[in-house]
Design a protein around this motif. Structure first.
Motif, PDB file in Angstrom:
ATOM      1  N   CYS A   5       0.832  -1.200   0.000  1.00  0.00           N
ATOM      2  CA  CYS A   5       0.000   0.000   0.000  1.00  0.00           C
ATOM      3  C   CYS A   5       0.868   1.252   0.000  1.00  0.00           C
ATOM      4  O   CYS A   5       0.621   2.191  -0.770  1.00  0.00           O
ATOM      5  CB  CYS A   5      -0.941  -0.023   1.203  1.00  0.00           C
ATOM      6  SG  CYS A   5      -2.097   1.355   1.249  1.00  0.00           S
TER       7      CYS A   5
ATOM      8  N   GLU B 150       2.411   1.783  -3.366  1.00  0.00           N
ATOM      9  CA  GLU B 150       1.423   2.286  -4.323  1.00  0.00           C
ATOM     10  C   GLU B 150       1.134   3.765  -4.066  1.00  0.00           C
ATOM     11  O   GLU B 150       1.014   4.558  -5.008  1.00  0.00           O
ATOM     12  CB  GLU B 150       0.135   1.469  -4.244  1.00  0.00           C
ATOM     13  CG  GLU B 150      -0.911   1.875  -5.257  1.00  0.00           C
ATOM     14  CD  GLU B 150      -0.473   1.697  -6.703  1.00  0.00           C
ATOM     15  OE1 GLU B 150      -1.042   2.392  -7.566  1.00  0.00           O
ATOM     16  OE2 GLU B 150       0.425   0.875  -6.988  1.00  0.00           O
TER      17      GLU B 150
ATOM     18  N   TYR C 276      -6.786  -2.785   2.795  1.00  0.00           N
ATOM     19  CA  TYR C 276      -7.578  -3.910   2.315  1.00  0.00           C
ATOM     20  C   TYR C 276      -8.631  -3.491   1.286  1.00  0.00           C
ATOM     21  O   TYR C 276      -9.314  -4.328   0.720  1.00  0.00           O
ATOM     22  CB  TYR C 276      -8.267  -4.623   3.485  1.00  0.00           C
ATOM     23  CG  TYR C 276      -7.263  -5.275   4.402  1.00  0.00           C
ATOM     24  CD1 TYR C 276      -6.656  -6.479   4.066  1.00  0.00           C
ATOM     25  CD2 TYR C 276      -6.901  -4.662   5.602  1.00  0.00           C
ATOM     26  CE1 TYR C 276      -5.725  -7.071   4.894  1.00  0.00           C
ATOM     27  CE2 TYR C 276      -5.971  -5.252   6.441  1.00  0.00           C
ATOM     28  CZ  TYR C 276      -5.382  -6.447   6.084  1.00  0.00           C
ATOM     29  OH  TYR C 276      -4.457  -7.030   6.917  1.00  0.00           O
ATOM     30  N   ASN C 277      -8.765  -2.187   1.061  1.00  0.00           N
ATOM     31  CA  ASN C 277      -9.721  -1.673   0.073  1.00  0.00           C
ATOM     32  C   ASN C 277      -8.973  -0.954  -1.037  1.00  0.00           C
ATOM     33  O   ASN C 277      -7.768  -0.715  -0.941  1.00  0.00           O
ATOM     34  CB  ASN C 277     -10.716  -0.712   0.733  1.00  0.00           C
ATOM     35  CG  ASN C 277     -11.665  -1.446   1.655  1.00  0.00           C
ATOM     36  OD1 ASN C 277     -12.092  -2.563   1.374  1.00  0.00           O
ATOM     37  ND2 ASN C 277     -11.998  -0.825   2.777  1.00  0.00           N
ATOM     38  N   ASN C 278      -9.695  -0.586  -2.075  1.00  0.00           N
ATOM     39  CA  ASN C 278      -9.093   0.156  -3.175  1.00  0.00           C
ATOM     40  C   ASN C 278      -8.576   1.506  -2.672  1.00  0.00           C
ATOM     41  O   ASN C 278      -9.241   2.168  -1.882  1.00  0.00           O
ATOM     42  CB  ASN C 278     -10.116   0.394  -4.288  1.00  0.00           C
ATOM     43  CG  ASN C 278     -10.471  -0.885  -5.014  1.00  0.00           C
ATOM     44  OD1 ASN C 278      -9.696  -1.834  -5.036  1.00  0.00           O
ATOM     45  ND2 ASN C 278     -11.649  -0.907  -5.606  1.00  0.00           N
ATOM     46  N   ILE C 279      -7.417   1.872  -3.149  1.00  0.00           N
ATOM     47  CA  ILE C 279      -6.820   3.150  -2.774  1.00  0.00           C
ATOM     48  C   ILE C 279      -7.564   4.257  -3.518  1.00  0.00           C
ATOM     49  O   ILE C 279      -7.750   4.171  -4.735  1.00  0.00           O
ATOM     50  CB  ILE C 279      -5.314   3.167  -3.113  1.00  0.00           C
ATOM     51  CG1 ILE C 279      -4.586   2.132  -2.243  1.00  0.00           C
ATOM     52  CG2 ILE C 279      -4.721   4.559  -2.920  1.00  0.00           C
ATOM     53  CD1 ILE C 279      -3.129   1.954  -2.578  1.00  0.00           C
ATOM     54  N   PRO C 280      -7.991   5.311  -2.816  1.00  0.00           N
ATOM     55  CA  PRO C 280      -8.737   6.407  -3.460  1.00  0.00           C
ATOM     56  C   PRO C 280      -7.808   7.328  -4.264  1.00  0.00           C
ATOM     57  O   PRO C 280      -7.491   8.448  -3.846  1.00  0.00           O
ATOM     58  CB  PRO C 280      -9.380   7.132  -2.281  1.00  0.00           C
ATOM     59  CG  PRO C 280      -8.446   6.889  -1.146  1.00  0.00           C
ATOM     60  CD  PRO C 280      -7.871   5.513  -1.377  1.00  0.00           C
ATOM     61  N   THR C 281      -7.391   6.854  -5.420  1.00  0.00           N
ATOM     62  CA  THR C 281      -6.409   7.555  -6.249  1.00  0.00           C
ATOM     63  C   THR C 281      -6.858   8.967  -6.605  1.00  0.00           C
ATOM     64  O   THR C 281      -6.068   9.913  -6.504  1.00  0.00           O
ATOM     65  CB  THR C 281      -6.122   6.748  -7.531  1.00  0.00           C
ATOM     66  OG1 THR C 281      -5.718   5.428  -7.150  1.00  0.00           O
ATOM     67  CG2 THR C 281      -5.037   7.380  -8.370  1.00  0.00           C
TER      68      THR C 281
END
Length: 126
Positions: free
Chosen positions: A18, A21, A94-99
């Motif tokens: 994480c 990323e 554990y969730n999608n990264i708020p890009t």
């Protein structure tokens, strides 16, 4: 560079991935942003001014983006830090990264530094 690599590699998964990323998202936001180790954590700078840093919160064990001039950023997802000046964006690994959210906030933080730099240059020239 070794220090930076060690910081990311010493984290447990999924935090390590994480953080890496988040690093990529932040560095891809603006070509002038650079990375350095300050305060024992990876920090991202715009013309040698620290914009934000990455770290893992000791209580929640979740990765965070720590915005230095957070009091001037207006996003409901930013939490107040230890002082009035700082704001924190906690990321759930554990969730999608708020890009999109990260890009928006980083852009706003960079713009704050740009505006301050212009103002200080004008004062020096007067």
């Amino acid at each position: 560079m070794k220090k930076l690599r060690n910081i990311y590699q010493t984290q447990d998964e999924p935090n390590s991935s994480c953080l890496l990323e988040l690093r990529t998202i932040i560095l891809n936001r603006d070509v002038i942003l650079t990375e350095s180790v300050r305060y024992g954590m990876p920090c991202f700078l715009y013309h040698k001014k620290t914009i934000c840093c990455l770290w893992v919160d000791k209580e929640t064990r979740k990765p965070c983006i720590f915005f230095i001039s957070g009091q001037q950023l207006s996003h409901p997802q930013l939490e107040r830090g230890a002082t009035i000046r700082f704001r924190t964006l906690i990321i759930d690994p554990y969730n999608n990264i708020p890009t999109d959210l990260i890009n928006t906030i980083v852009s706003e933080a960079v713009n704050l530094v740009r505006v301050r730099s212009r103002k200080s240059r004008k004062r020096k020239n007067q």
